[in-house]
Design a protein around this motif. Structure first.
Motif: not given
Length: 204
Positions: A54-57, A59-64, A160-168, A173-180
């Motif tokens: 849930t935190g990862m999801l 974090g991938t959506l940014g401010a949402k 988890t949100m913060a770590l995911t946002a920093v990692f992404k 990074d684009s949608a095809t980057s290794w992080r994504a």
């Protein structure tokens, strides 16, 4: 003098031992249920996987995802008093279904609307709040347990949100980057774990 010194040492040792025992008793009586509420989710695989996913999801959506800082702890508290109303199999199956859904959203890199994200997080928190409450003993202080559960929920989802946002790194990074791709692969693993858990619950 020779007799007084051993007696003084014995008296001092007894006082220190008594003080330590009294302090331990106070901590166990007043804060033991708080610590139990904080540690209990960390010993359950569904809690660890679901909260992380849930935190990862979010974090991938940014401010949402920032709304989850309030929504998730609140969801943990809402269903806590009614934990005994749901059976263990019901909460496990519901948790596995949510794990599957969130894992698939992560794997698809879906742009989830804020309202849907909050609804998913609230549902996850309610399900896991009920599951944690089902294990409470009659003598457990529910207020302290709830406080510990809400605090660890807030900390886990925020970290988890913060770590995911920093990692992404959304700005670089684009949608095809290794992080994504790595985040999407983790989503696939979460979905697979959810499917496996649901199968085990249905088979039992």
């Amino acid at each position: 003098m020779k007799l007084k010194s051993p007696r003084a040492l014995m008296a001092t040792a007894m006082l220190l031992a008594g003080a330590n025992a009294a302090e331990a008793h106070i901590v166990a009586a007043r804060l033991g249920d708080f610590y139990m509420g904080a540690m209990h989710p960390l010993t359950d695989l569904q809690d660890v996987v679901l909260w992380t996913a849930t935190g990862m999801l979010a974090g991938t959506l940014g401010a949402k995802g920032r709304w989850l800082i309030l929504v998730f702890p609140l969801g943990l508290l809402v269903w806590l008093p009614f934990g005994s109303a749901l059976g263990a199999a019901s909460t496990q199956l519901a948790g596995a279904a949510m794990m599957l859904a969130i894992g698939m959203l992560l794997a698809a890199a879906a742009q989830v609307p804020t309202l849907l994200l909050c609804a998913l997080a609230f549902a996850v928190a309610m399900i896991r709040g009920a599951a944690n409450a089902a294990d409470l003993r009659p003598e457990t202080d529910r207020l302290l347990f709830a406080a510990g559960l809400a605090c660890v929920g807030y900390g886990a989802i925020t970290l988890t949100m913060a770590l995911t946002a920093v990692f992404k790194r959304p700005n670089s990074d684009s949608a095809t980057s290794w992080r994504a791709i790595a985040l999407r692969a983790l989503g696939g693993w979460v979905a697979a774990i959810g499917l496996m858990m649901a199968s085990l619950v249905l088979a039992s």
